[in-house]
Design an enzyme around this catalytic site. Structure first.
Site, mmCIF file in Angstrom:
data_model
loop_
_atom_site.group_PDB
_atom_site.id
_atom_site.type_symbol
_atom_site.label_atom_id
_atom_site.label_comp_id
_atom_site.label_asym_id
_atom_site.label_seq_id
_atom_site.Cartn_x
_atom_site.Cartn_y
_atom_site.Cartn_z
ATOM 1 N N GLN A 185 3.506 -1.698 -5.167
ATOM 2 C CA GLN A 185 2.649 -1.856 -6.343
ATOM 3 C C GLN A 185 1.628 -2.987 -6.166
ATOM 4 O O GLN A 185 1.285 -3.701 -7.106
ATOM 5 C CB GLN A 185 3.514 -2.104 -7.577
ATOM 6 C CG GLN A 185 4.195 -0.870 -8.109
ATOM 7 C CD GLN A 185 3.214 0.153 -8.666
ATOM 8 O OE1 GLN A 185 2.139 -0.204 -9.160
ATOM 9 N NE2 GLN A 185 3.558 1.432 -8.575
ATOM 10 N N SER A 186 1.110 -3.128 -4.962
ATOM 11 C CA SER A 186 0.182 -4.213 -4.644
ATOM 12 C C SER A 186 -1.145 -4.094 -5.389
ATOM 13 O O SER A 186 -1.830 -3.071 -5.324
ATOM 14 C CB SER A 186 -0.097 -4.232 -3.137
ATOM 15 O OG SER A 186 -1.167 -5.097 -2.831
#
Length: 341
Positions: free
Chosen positions: A78-79
């Protein structure tokens, strides 16, 4: 003049205006502090914004100056950085290849397909997986292998490395932000007593601290650990300060004694929200209509809230580094927080 070399670095223009510095009256009243301001770097426009937009201006500027037609980057599933890179590359017509690392033991469908992951695909990035989450050198090596394959196809790739041994060009974006912030602080009747910022890779924290000191601003900067302990993070930030000075060909204006960190809100670990973080997210939503994320800004805000409750009648400034899209990957946790707090 300080920071004179900044203008010599190629920079891709990804948004036109300074981000707002806003007073949060409801939150200040709820905490019993004199004032609470938020630097709204979640408002810089590119694919939900965030701090990584400032950083990508320098990485992509360097890539374009070197004739790159493909950019590679690695980050957590989930960068925010990966999502911002995909958006910046789309805007600048550069191929984007993103590598998602398994840093968080969370396997829900929403975590792997919603939030930033959905945006990565929607923005046209080519997505790869990397099985390890705490192997920065290994993640970089795998990126280099992908880059080599692209070279074999006639591409000119540019790699944004993860390991801190590489020059932190992205930190220059937060040296810029510090210059911008100092000008905004001049409009306030009273200066903040402390500035809170999430501290992860070190580019945002290090760049902001360096820039403030270069501009003669001595307000304490409290970095809130989101990935590793304060003991592990302090040498990383100190090295970032030295690297920034080297990039700018200056004597460092910030030193190890300027580096202040708290890891009191890190547990249960990277990418997992503890009760204080969930409370902070709920409080900001209900007091000010602002959305924080469980990975970075929620933890940093939990630290700022705790500090404010211990220092009534103080003046707090918080750097909102964005990350809103990832909240949809934590839907169950956030629904529970909404019900509990």
């Amino acid at each position: 003049m300080p920071l004179e070399r900044l203008k010599d670095f190629p920079r891709a223009s990804l948004w036109p205006d300074p981000t707002p510095l806003e007073s949060q009256h409801n939150l200040a009243s709820a905490l019993g502090v004199h004032s609470f301001h938020i630097k709204r770097d979640d408002c810089n426009g590119l694919a939900f914004g965030g701090n990584k937009v400032r950083q990508m201006e320098y990485y992509l500027g360097d890539a374009l100056a070197k004739g790159a037609d493909a950019l590679l980057i690695t980050g957590a599933v989930q960068s925010n950085f990966v999502r911002t890179a995909a958006a910046a590359c789309a805007k600048c017509r550069v191929e984007c290849h993103v590598q998602l690392e398994n840093r968080v033991a969370k396997k829900s469908q929403n975590y792997t397909q919603s939030g930033n992951v959905l945006l990565d695909h929607l923005l046209g990035a080519t997505v790869y997986s990397f099985p390890k989450g705490e192997d920065e050198e290994g993640a970089d090596r795998n990126l280099e292998a992908i880059a080599e394959n692209l070279r074999d196809q006639g591409k000119t790739p540019y790699v944004v490395h993860l390991h801190p041994a590489h020059p932190p060009l992205g930190a220059l974006g937060y040296v810029d932000a510090a210059v911008e912030l100092v000008k905004q602080l001049e409009t306030l009747a009273e200066q903040p007593d402390v500035i809170f910022v999430p501290s992860g890779s070190g580019n945002t924290h290090g760049g902001l601290l360096y820039g403030l000191r270069a501009m003669g601003c001595d307000i304490p900067v409290e970095g809130v650990c989101v990935r590793r302990s304060a003991e592990q993070q302090k040498p990383r930030i100190t090295e970032r300060l030295n690297q920034i000075a080297e990039l700018l060909e200056e004597s460092s204006v910030a030193v190890a004694t300027d580096v202040s960190l708290t890891d009191s809100f890190l547990a249960p670990g990277y990418g997992v929200a503890g009760p204080e973080t969930k409370m902070a997210i709920s409080l900001l939503a209900r007091q000010e209509g602002l959305i924080l994320d469980p990975v970075y800004t929620g933890k940093a805000m939990a630290a700022a809230i705790a500090w404010g409750r211990q220092h009534t009648d103080s003046r707090i400034l918080f750097v909102h580094t964005g990350g809103g899209p990832s909240i949809f990957a934590y839907d169950e946790d956030m629904m529970n927080a909404a019900k509990q707090y």
